[in-house]
Scaffold this motif. Sequence first.
Motif, PDB file in Angstrom:
ATOM      1  N   ASP A 360       0.828  -1.179  -0.168  1.00  0.00           N
ATOM      2  CA  ASP A 360       0.001   0.086   0.165  1.00  0.00           C
ATOM      3  C   ASP A 360       0.866   1.444  -0.039  1.00  0.00           C
ATOM      4  OD1 ASP A 360      -2.240  -1.555   0.196  1.00  0.00           O
ATOM      5  OD2 ASP A 360      -2.694  -1.352   2.308  1.00  0.00           O
ATOM      6  N   LEU A 361       0.392   2.321  -0.617  1.00  0.00           N
ATOM      7  CA  LEU A 361       1.265   3.546  -0.574  1.00  0.00           C
ATOM      8  C   LEU A 361       0.225   4.631  -0.062  1.00  0.00           C
ATOM      9  CD1 LEU A 361       2.311   3.048  -4.329  1.00  0.00           C
ATOM     10  CD2 LEU A 361       3.989   2.687  -2.357  1.00  0.00           C
ATOM     11  N   SER A 362       0.856   5.531   0.886  1.00  0.00           N
ATOM     12  CA  SER A 362       0.282   6.643   1.326  1.00  0.00           C
ATOM     13  C   SER A 362       1.090   8.144   0.775  1.00  0.00           C
ATOM     14  CB  SER A 362       0.356   6.711   2.956  1.00  0.00           C
ATOM     15  OG  SER A 362      -0.370   5.637   3.365  1.00  0.00           O
ATOM     16  N   VAL A 363       0.291   8.998   0.175  1.00  0.00           N
ATOM     17  CA  VAL A 363       0.760  10.224  -0.199  1.00  0.00           C
ATOM     18  C   VAL A 363       0.457  11.055   1.032  1.00  0.00           C
ATOM     19  CG1 VAL A 363       0.789  12.049  -2.012  1.00  0.00           C
ATOM     20  CG2 VAL A 363       0.349   9.643  -2.395  1.00  0.00           C
ATOM     21  N   ILE A 364       1.733  11.663   1.555  1.00  0.00           N
ATOM     22  CA  ILE A 364       1.539  12.549   2.654  1.00  0.00           C
ATOM     23  C   ILE A 364       1.992  14.031   2.328  1.00  0.00           C
ATOM     24  CG2 ILE A 364       2.373  12.893   5.156  1.00  0.00           C
ATOM     25  CD1 ILE A 364       3.121   9.655   5.074  1.00  0.00           C
ATOM     26  N   ASP A 365       1.177  14.786   2.729  1.00  0.00           N
ATOM     27  CA  ASP A 365       1.731  16.482   2.708  1.00  0.00           C
ATOM     28  C   ASP A 365       2.667  16.985   3.677  1.00  0.00           C
ATOM     29  OD1 ASP A 365       0.031  17.217   4.633  1.00  0.00           O
ATOM     30  OD2 ASP A 365      -1.665  17.881   3.655  1.00  0.00           O
ATOM     31  N   MET A 366       3.172  18.221   3.759  1.00  0.00           N
ATOM     32  CA  MET A 366       3.727  18.422   4.589  1.00  0.00           C
ATOM     33  C   MET A 366       3.333  18.786   5.808  1.00  0.00           C
ATOM     34  SD  MET A 366       6.748  18.092   3.072  1.00  0.00           S
ATOM     35  CE  MET A 366       7.828  18.840   4.237  1.00  0.00           C
ATOM     36  N   ALA A 390       0.248  22.253  -5.744  1.00  0.00           N
ATOM     37  CA  ALA A 390       1.583  22.126  -5.898  1.00  0.00           C
ATOM     38  C   ALA A 390       2.541  22.235  -4.901  1.00  0.00           C
ATOM     39  CB  ALA A 390       2.066  23.313  -6.580  1.00  0.00           C
ATOM     40  N   GLY A 391       3.441  21.573  -4.700  1.00  0.00           N
ATOM     41  CA  GLY A 391       4.254  21.343  -3.439  1.00  0.00           C
ATOM     42  C   GLY A 391       4.934  20.048  -3.269  1.00  0.00           C
ATOM     43  N   ALA A 392       5.436  19.912  -2.020  1.00  0.00           N
ATOM     44  CA  ALA A 392       6.074  18.503  -1.656  1.00  0.00           C
ATOM     45  C   ALA A 392       5.514  17.766  -0.968  1.00  0.00           C
ATOM     46  CB  ALA A 392       7.542  18.950  -0.951  1.00  0.00           C
ATOM     47  N   TYR A 393       5.719  16.387  -1.223  1.00  0.00           N
ATOM     48  CA  TYR A 393       4.983  15.445  -0.559  1.00  0.00           C
ATOM     49  C   TYR A 393       5.827  13.961  -0.356  1.00  0.00           C
ATOM     50  CZ  TYR A 393       0.712  17.658  -2.428  1.00  0.00           C
ATOM     51  OH  TYR A 393      -0.179  18.700  -2.628  1.00  0.00           O
ATOM     52  N   THR A 394       5.390  13.284   0.523  1.00  0.00           N
ATOM     53  CA  THR A 394       6.167  12.055   0.806  1.00  0.00           C
ATOM     54  C   THR A 394       5.249  10.843   0.323  1.00  0.00           C
ATOM     55  OG1 THR A 394       7.381  12.777   2.534  1.00  0.00           O
ATOM     56  CG2 THR A 394       7.221  10.634   2.340  1.00  0.00           C
ATOM     57  N   VAL A 395       5.796   9.963  -0.572  1.00  0.00           N
ATOM     58  CA  VAL A 395       5.177   8.691  -0.971  1.00  0.00           C
ATOM     59  C   VAL A 395       5.709   7.653   0.121  1.00  0.00           C
ATOM     60  CG1 VAL A 395       4.410   6.980  -2.508  1.00  0.00           C
ATOM     61  CG2 VAL A 395       4.815   9.491  -3.091  1.00  0.00           C
ATOM     62  N   ARG A 396       4.753   7.088   0.864  1.00  0.00           N
ATOM     63  CA  ARG A 396       5.331   6.187   2.001  1.00  0.00           C
ATOM     64  C   ARG A 396       4.842   4.827   1.804  1.00  0.00           C
ATOM     65  NH1 ARG A 396       7.947   7.269   6.029  1.00  0.00           N
ATOM     66  NH2 ARG A 396       7.341   9.381   6.028  1.00  0.00           N
ATOM     67  N   ASP A 401      10.289  -3.046   3.965  1.00  0.00           N
ATOM     68  CA  ASP A 401      11.352  -3.172   3.161  1.00  0.00           C
ATOM     69  C   ASP A 401      11.727  -2.383   1.902  1.00  0.00           C
ATOM     70  OD1 ASP A 401      12.057  -5.680   4.658  1.00  0.00           O
ATOM     71  OD2 ASP A 401      10.723  -7.074   3.077  1.00  0.00           O
ATOM     72  N   LEU A 402      10.509  -1.320   1.804  1.00  0.00           N
ATOM     73  CA  LEU A 402      10.703  -0.381   0.755  1.00  0.00           C
ATOM     74  C   LEU A 402      10.789   1.152   1.505  1.00  0.00           C
ATOM     75  CD1 LEU A 402       7.873  -1.526  -1.617  1.00  0.00           C
ATOM     76  CD2 LEU A 402      10.410  -2.003  -1.916  1.00  0.00           C
ATOM     77  N   GLY A 403      11.641   1.761   0.929  1.00  0.00           N
ATOM     78  CA  GLY A 403      11.901   3.349   1.563  1.00  0.00           C
ATOM     79  C   GLY A 403      11.083   4.262   0.777  1.00  0.00           C
ATOM     80  N   ALA A 404      10.725   5.453   1.863  1.00  0.00           N
ATOM     81  CA  ALA A 404       9.933   6.453   1.035  1.00  0.00           C
ATOM     82  C   ALA A 404      10.539   7.205   0.120  1.00  0.00           C
ATOM     83  CB  ALA A 404       9.383   7.218   2.400  1.00  0.00           C
ATOM     84  N   VAL A 405       9.838   7.985  -0.735  1.00  0.00           N
ATOM     85  CA  VAL A 405      10.468   8.788  -1.477  1.00  0.00           C
ATOM     86  C   VAL A 405       9.825  10.244  -1.457  1.00  0.00           C
ATOM     87  CG1 VAL A 405       8.931   8.182  -3.533  1.00  0.00           C
ATOM     88  CG2 VAL A 405      11.055   8.944  -4.097  1.00  0.00           C
ATOM     89  N   ARG A 406      10.456  11.357  -1.580  1.00  0.00           N
ATOM     90  CA  ARG A 406       9.958  12.566  -1.777  1.00  0.00           C
ATOM     91  C   ARG A 406       9.519  12.954  -3.213  1.00  0.00           C
ATOM     92  NH1 ARG A 406      11.431  16.283   2.544  1.00  0.00           N
ATOM     93  NH2 ARG A 406      12.974  15.679   3.942  1.00  0.00           N
ATOM     94  N   LEU A 407       8.312  13.519  -3.229  1.00  0.00           N
ATOM     95  CA  LEU A 407       7.759  13.570  -4.608  1.00  0.00           C
ATOM     96  C   LEU A 407       7.593  15.424  -4.498  1.00  0.00           C
ATOM     97  CD1 LEU A 407       6.450  13.171  -7.285  1.00  0.00           C
ATOM     98  CD2 LEU A 407       4.453  12.502  -5.858  1.00  0.00           C
ATOM     99  N   LEU A 408       7.824  16.101  -5.744  1.00  0.00           N
ATOM    100  CA  LEU A 408       7.481  17.499  -5.767  1.00  0.00           C
ATOM    101  C   LEU A 408       6.328  17.614  -6.896  1.00  0.00           C
ATOM    102  CD1 LEU A 408      10.995  19.174  -5.950  1.00  0.00           C
ATOM    103  CD2 LEU A 408       9.614  18.825  -4.138  1.00  0.00           C
ATOM    104  N   LYS A 409       5.228  18.267  -6.666  1.00  0.00           N
ATOM    105  CA  LYS A 409       4.276  18.468  -7.718  1.00  0.00           C
ATOM    106  C   LYS A 409       4.208  19.930  -8.157  1.00  0.00           C
ATOM    107  CE  LYS A 409       0.397  19.075  -9.728  1.00  0.00           C
ATOM    108  NZ  LYS A 409      -1.001  19.153  -9.007  1.00  0.00           N
ATOM    109  N   ALA A 410       4.703  20.045  -9.356  1.00  0.00           N
ATOM    110  CA  ALA A 410       4.889  21.299 -10.094  1.00  0.00           C
ATOM    111  C   ALA A 410       3.529  21.707 -10.565  1.00  0.00           C
ATOM    112  CB  ALA A 410       5.662  21.045 -11.203  1.00  0.00           C
ATOM    113  N   ASP A 411       3.615  23.133 -10.618  1.00  0.00           N
ATOM    114  CA  ASP A 411       2.310  23.869 -11.076  1.00  0.00           C
ATOM    115  C   ASP A 411       1.970  23.310 -12.508  1.00  0.00           C
ATOM    116  OD1 ASP A 411       2.092  25.335  -8.779  1.00  0.00           O
ATOM    117  OD2 ASP A 411       3.430  26.808  -9.435  1.00  0.00           O
TER     118      ASP A 411
END
Length: 411
Positions: A360-366, A390-396, A401-411
């Motif tokens: 499962d993946l969770s998209v988390i805002d700042m 637009a802004g920064a998010y974390t996909v967790r 066994d899997l690491g989170a990744v930072r995601l940037l949503k552009a305008d």
Amino acid sequence: VHHPLTRMARFSALLTMTLASFTAVAQDCSTGRYVNANLFADVNVTQGVVFGSNTGVSGSSQTLRMDVYEPSGDSEQLRPVVVVAFGGSFITGTRGDVAFICNDLAKRGYVAVANDYRVGFFLPNQTTTTRAVMRGAHDMRACVRYLRRSVAEMGNPYRIDTTRIIIGGVSAGAISALHAMYLDQDAEVPAVLASELPGLGGLEGSSGSPGYSSRAMACYSFSGALGDSAWIEPGDEPLVSLHEVGDNIVPYYTAPVFVGGIPTGLTASGSHDLHLRAGHIGITNCLKSYDANAHVGYLQSDQANALDYVAVFMGELVCGQSVTCGLSTSVAEVGKAQPLQCTPNPASTTTRLSLPSASDLSVIDMQGRVVERIRGCIGTVELDLTNLPAGAYTVRPSNPDLGAVRLLKAD
């Protein structure tokens, strides 16, 4: 009416008190206190402090006690306090079962309190199980009231800051805390208990220290559940939870409730659906999921990371910082976990995530809010970003066994 203020009014009053407290104690957050483990080498424990009494499961009076854990050699005068309730299906368990959690928190600089609540054998059904949950919630509330009373009437022997009280626990203890926090309106009381609740002291109960507030600033849950996720409403307090996806004792989603393998006829909402609800209504919340079929097994197999996750959440709250849902620790763990691959990044409309294993993946805002959840299978998963600001998010990922990744949503 047991809580005459509206949720928003209660939250505003609590926020005002908390901000005032931050001004006086900001220095206690300047060195990683409350977040970093083992800041203090030793812990002082005061055992068996009586905080109340009430009619036990057997029908006789039961004295309620608590153990207080404090960092040894600490000079701070106003410290946040964390109440930790043990598990055991409301049938068994003792406050000594959570000593390892209390020791960990005290070494970070918290005052940790392991509280009694009334447990004992009962034949599970809708009424008896609901009674057991309400006993746990009543005794949790009485413990919080006693902590405030200890400041007002006893000279604050444990040097606690009553604007920074956090409640929670493990399994049945977490269920008790969740109900103490979010079952806070007469209209929410389950019908099977509504007629007898006034005789039990109403929502507050009659376990001790009447006249003091039982409100806390946040709740944490190690594999807990709530009778109805709708009891979490706008203006309610923040929540952090850990839970195995395949837990067959306390449900991760919304599912029927069993006690000792016996069906109760009740349904409860577990951590997944509580955080889905909290995210939808804008409440600060964090969820760490484990892709396993155990029940609180992570407190053995992943104990250090599990306790870190909760401690960081609480530390950010008590220090008035933005809640990151463990982002700082997760980034540090990327070297040990296989990081997600996200392309393109930044992205404006869609991005693709490569999953080497199902998760499962969770998209988390700042602000720490879960804004989207995705069930992911092995392979490429496409994430639609068009409805996200637009802004920064974390996909967790829920898979540890899997690491989170930072995601940037552009305008």
